[in-house]
Design an enzyme around this catalytic site. Structure first.
Site, PDB file in Angstrom:
ATOM      1  N   SER A 222      -8.683  50.151  22.441  1.00  6.31           N
ATOM      2  CA  SER A 222      -9.645  50.955  22.488  1.00  6.31           C
ATOM      3  C   SER A 222      -9.296  51.536  21.247  1.00  6.31           C
ATOM      4  O   SER A 222      -8.135  51.450  20.271  1.00  6.31           O
ATOM      5  CB  SER A 222      -9.472  52.240  23.318  1.00  6.31           C
ATOM      6  OG  SER A 222      -8.611  53.030  23.387  1.00  6.31           O
ATOM      7  N   CYS A 223     -10.155  51.307  20.004  1.00  6.26           N
ATOM      8  CA  CYS A 223      -9.911  53.081  19.240  1.00  6.26           C
ATOM      9  C   CYS A 223     -10.506  53.674  18.359  1.00  6.26           C
ATOM     10  O   CYS A 223     -11.341  53.766  19.831  1.00  6.26           O
ATOM     11  CB  CYS A 223      -9.966  52.073  17.035  1.00  6.26           C
ATOM     12  SG  CYS A 223     -11.510  51.273  16.967  1.00  6.26           S
TER      13      CYS A 223
END
Length: 719
Positions: A222-223
């Site tokens: 995830s970012c």
């Protein structure tokens, strides 16, 4: 419609820095009509850059943002010979993709953006972009990798296929690209083993790879925006695992929608890799598995090293089964703080408070519903005075009123008393739990003891939820301070079990009892007296304000403040059937149901005013609104914030004011229409809700019709 056109390709991109280059790329979106406000979009891109640089190893820059100024998912490609510094450690970027997504991020086309991110991990794709001589050639290259018609190959086949792996790693890996959205805490403690990658990128020797057992790996990436880094990290890990002879499924948490790893996939995994910049939700799913936990950029740049580390951990845990047993038995991951480390002070304060409220609400729900049910049974058994008489029953009363000694299973009165006792006990934990988990959000586990004990003392002194807020904040900060003490090595072992709880509890509770307790108790009593004494216009005004807050940002900070005020106030309601705090809770819940129901109604009566996705969202909004989920109206507010939010504030304010005026009451902190039997004056509650929904839906229809008519007139005038 294609994500990229020839007008959105710049083969000779120039700029003194990445900001100038981004502006040059963004101007192409303005020229093609895909960006309605250049400065607003650039502000969103720069905000994203401040969160984390978007330069990647291998000469790639991927500035990206979701923005209200973008009308449809779009790509702009730029190529520069000299390179532009985009924050990557290995040097400047020569190939730049500006990724622009609408603010809502829910459009089906958003599913194509992960494919671009994955394509950028392929050497032949990058080489072809570098060698392209015309804009059309670039468009063809991108369209070959990023199809709008969702090709079968990279999508669905392998979602359920993990159990059949290791025979087909190439098919299984892409299937995991659609994974569940996540948000919880870092999983270092949750899994029992975390490890940063080795300082240098290490790859297993060929001989070792041939003889080592093929592993089944799972991961989460995830970012902050979930647009590019999320999917590039997933692709890099899958490639590295495949090259090492392993299979890997990755749960991505991005903008394109997602699907979680199955329990079978996780159970079969030999090791887990987390490459994330957002916390991992439901981290307890991975308990008992050796885990590598790094930032998302490590997932992109150091994939082979992470796979190697996962192999090492898998071997260590296979050789020592006690590690898996200890990790699986640990409670880590069960307690989750909702606080972001890099948030502003104001945001952190709100998140501390909301963490306490979120853990308190189950106690409110259980206690409130049980007490409400006890009142209902008491009224049936004892008539109009039942709700009053039931308060005489308890575990300590004498004679027939002691249900522990004289419980009659066929008596409604006994059942009412039983529910009342259990509900009252649950209510008794409200302030301690609120205080304890505010302190937990500030100091993690060391804050629980001073917070919970301090909250109990605050409740005993009659300081109510204000006292709980004070002891939670004080206990959290003191516990965090004591936890940071530098002590001798021999003392470290007793710090968490003796020193921190002892010192923090003594200071927190001592300070509250001797200094803060009495003035806060007086303030609490004054607040309760003010609420009890409200009549006429003051009641309507309070309902108006709370209703407007509930409708303002639909689950955002302002909405949450109003909701927290209502739920924490339930602790002060006691057993009174018509306490003002119960009226506040009813007004807040009714107002929070208005926006999604109004949008569902508006899309039903005037569908021509809305797009096809909005009409589909309108169908779902019926159930969301009835269930008191204000967020059901967010897709509409994201697409048309001014008209929708203005209408929502007015409609919700009307409902809040009417609910307070009608005297509707509610002990349950949630539930919507499903807790209708527990609502006092429920017919008037429904009337207040219906009026607010009609007001908001009418305003939305009028405003949208007016602007639509204006657009038609302007278009006709130019013909």
């Amino acid at each position: 419609m294609s994500l990229i056109t020839a007008e959105q390709v710049v083969l000779d991109l120039t700029g003194a820095d990445r900001h100038e280059a981004t502006r040059a790329l963004a101007e192409r979106l303005v020229a093609t009509g895909r960006c309605t406000d250049l400065e607003a979009f650039l502000t969103d891109v720069r905000t994203r850059e401040e969160t984390m640089a978007t330069g990647l190893p291998g000469g790639i820059g991927i500035p990206h943002a979701r923005s209200a100024a973008i009308t449809e998912p779009s790509l702009v490609f730029g190529r520069t010979g000299d390179g532009i510094d985009w924050g990557a450690k290995d040097g400047p970027a020569n190939l730049i993709f500006l990724i622009a997504a609408p603010e809502g991020g829910g459009d089906a086309h958003m599913q194509m953006l992960p494919k671009l991110a994955r394509a950028l991990m392929k050497k032949d794709f990058k080489a072809a972009l570098a060698a392209a001589t015309t804009e059309a050639e670039v468009v063809d290259l991108v369209n070959e990798q990023v199809h709008l018609d969702a090709p079968a190959a990279p999508a669905a086949p392998a979602a359920p296929a993990a159990p059949a792996a290791p025979a087909a790693p190439a098919a299984a890996a892409p299937a995991a690209a659609t994974a569940a959205p996540v948000a919880a805490t870092a999983t270092a403690t949750a899994t029992g083993a975390t490890a940063a990658p080795a300082p240098a990128v290490a790859v297993s020797a060929p001989a070792e790879a041939e003889t080592a057992r093929a592993l089944r790996l799972v991961g989460v990436t995830s970012c902050p925006t979930g647009i590019a880094h999320t999917y590039m990290a997933a692709e890099a890990l899958e490639i590295a695992a495949r090259n090492a002879g392993h299979t890997m499924l990755v749960e991505t948490q991005g903008s394109a929608g997602s699907k979680p790893l199955s329990a079978a996939d996780i159970a079969a995994a030999d090791a887990v890799i987390f490459a994330h910049d957002l916390p991992v939700r439901d981290a307890a799913r991975f308990a008992g598995k050796p885990t590598v936990d790094v930032g998302v950029k490590k997932g992109i740049s150091d994939g082979p090293a992470l796979i190697t580390r996962a192999e090492e951990l898998a071997r260590e845990w296979a050789a020592d089964p006690s590690k898996a047993r200890a990790a699986a038995a640990a409670p880590a991951g069960g307690l989750v703080s909702k606080v972001e480390d890099d948030a502003s002070t104001a945001t952190k304060v709100r998140q501390w408070l909301m963490t306490g409220v979120s853990y308190m609400i189950p106690f409110v729900a259980a206690g409130g519903i049980l007490i409400a049910l006890s009142f209902m049974l008491a009224q049936v058994a004892l008539g109009e005075q039942g709700a009053i008489e039931i308060t005489k029953y308890g575990l300590t009363a004498e004679g027939n009123y002691n249900i522990a000694q004289n419980f009659n299973p066929v008596s409604l009165t006994s059942w009412a008393a039983l529910l009342f006792v259990i509900g009252g006990a649950s209510f008794g934990f409200l302030v301690p739990i609120l205080s304890g988990f505010i302190a937990f959000a500030i100091a993690d586990r060391p804050g629980l003891v001073p917070g919970i004990v301090g909250g109990s003392v605050a409740a005993t002194m009659g300081a109510g939820f204000l006292g709980g807020l004070a002891t939670g904040l004080i206990g959290g900060f003191i516990a965090r301070w004591v936890s940071g003490w530098k002590v001798a090595k021999g003392v470290r072992g007793v710090m968490p079990v003796v020193v921190i709880p002892l010192v923090s509890s003594l200071l927190t509770i001592g300070l509250f009892i001797t200094v803060l307790g009495r003035p806060i108790t007086a303030l609490t009593n004054g607040l309760n007296d003010w609420l009890t004494g409200m009549t006429g216009a003051s009641v309507i005004l309070l309902g108006l304000i709370l209703g407007a807050m509930m409708g303002f940002d639909l689950g955002g900070p302002v909405n949450k403040v109003a909701y927290a005020f209502a739920t924490t106030g339930l602790a002060a309601a006691g057993t009174a059937a018509d306490a003002p705090q119960l009226k506040i809770m009813a007004a807040v819940m009714a107002a929070g149901m208005v926006a999604p129901l109004a949008m569902a109604l508006a899309t039903t009566v005037r569908p021509a005013l809305f797009s096809e996705p909005e009409r589909e969202n309108g169908k779902a909004a019926w159930l969301l609104g009835l269930s008191f989920i204000s967020e059901g109206a967010i897709p509409f507010a994201a697409a048309d914030p001014v008209r929708i939010m203005a209408s929502s504030v007015v409609g919700s304010a009307v409902t809040g004011a009417l609910a307070m005026w009608f005297g509707a009451t509610l002990r349950a902190p949630h539930g919507g229409i499903w807790v209708l039997p527990l609502i006092g004056n429920f017919l008037l509650f429904l009337l207040a809700l219906v009026v607010g929904v009609l007001v908001m839906a009418s305003l939305v229809v009028v405003l949208k019709s007016r602007d639509q008519a204006r657009e038609v007139i302007e278009a006709t005038a130019t013909v």
